[in-house]
Scaffold this motif. Sequence first.
Motif, PDB file in Angstrom:
ATOM      1  N   THR A 154     -16.778  36.389  -4.487  1.00 34.14           N
ATOM      2  CA  THR A 154     -17.859  35.930  -3.616  1.00 34.14           C
ATOM      3  C   THR A 154     -17.891  34.413  -3.547  1.00 34.14           C
ATOM      4  O   THR A 154     -18.067  33.820  -2.476  1.00 34.14           O
ATOM      5  N   GLU A 189     -14.904  33.039  -1.490  1.00 39.45           N
ATOM      6  CA  GLU A 189     -15.150  33.200  -0.057  1.00 39.45           C
ATOM      7  C   GLU A 189     -16.214  32.230   0.431  1.00 39.45           C
ATOM      8  O   GLU A 189     -16.102  31.669   1.531  1.00 39.45           O
ATOM      9  N   GLY A 190     -17.238  31.995  -0.400  1.00 36.55           N
ATOM     10  CA  GLY A 190     -18.268  31.031  -0.033  1.00 36.55           C
ATOM     11  C   GLY A 190     -17.726  29.623   0.073  1.00 36.55           C
ATOM     12  O   GLY A 190     -18.097  28.856   0.971  1.00 36.55           O
ATOM     13  N   ARG A 195     -15.746  29.426   3.347  1.00 38.19           N
ATOM     14  CA  ARG A 195     -16.646  29.276   4.504  1.00 38.19           C
ATOM     15  C   ARG A 195     -17.218  27.865   4.558  1.00 38.19           C
ATOM     16  O   ARG A 195     -17.343  27.270   5.631  1.00 38.19           O
ATOM     17  N   GLY A 196     -17.569  27.330   3.398  1.00 38.04           N
ATOM     18  CA  GLY A 196     -18.122  25.980   3.349  1.00 38.04           C
ATOM     19  C   GLY A 196     -17.138  24.930   3.833  1.00 38.04           C
ATOM     20  O   GLY A 196     -17.520  23.986   4.532  1.00 38.04           O
ATOM     21  N   ASP A 254     -22.818  26.407  -7.282  1.00 37.55           N
ATOM     22  CA  ASP A 254     -22.984  26.783  -5.880  1.00 37.55           C
ATOM     23  C   ASP A 254     -21.896  26.127  -5.036  1.00 37.55           C
ATOM     24  O   ASP A 254     -21.756  24.896  -5.060  1.00 37.55           O
TER      25      ASP A 254
END
Length: 200
Positions: free
Chosen positions: A20, A23-24, A27-28, A168
Amino acid sequence: MTRICVFAGSKFGARPAFRTAAEGLGRGLAERHVGLVYGGAQIGLMGALADAVLAGGGQVTGVIPESLVAREVAHTRLDDLRIVPTMHVRKALMADLADAFVALPGGWGTFDELFEILTWSQLGLHRKPVGVLNVDGYFDPLLALIAHSVDEGFVSRTAAQLITVDADPALLLDRLMALPKPPALSSVAGGSVPPAGDTR
């Protein structure tokens, strides 16, 4: 910042949170129009990361040595896949192409790449930000070892501060993009040659 090099595992690891996060991060990067430089594989976290960047319309450059094209299953959907002769060339080219570095969870290869790029920073061979995406505390033991090395006098406090840590993906990217260049060698090691007790 044009491109960020990401070091990541060729496996998914034991927790879904690792994929996860990969993938985050992908995308970022795409959302910020920052290209990805990575190890060129389509498996594990490396593949998940690259696929997320591509799905977001981002740019991906893969760099993989000839000996690992089959073993790491080179990504077949990259517009820019560079096959190089050795691991040494791979790491040098990835470093040259990137404006910053991020380590995702991974194994020996990820640890090797992270510490080599930190060593190069300490020695003044580059002045680019280095980040660690600490997913579910994966890097906590490693960060504790670094803190222990500082306490024992083998790593300077300034050198330890070369690492930006966040859990994050979006926050880590924003923090890296906002950073000034890390201090030059003279600020880290006190001169053109690291003094005794200040590690590489």
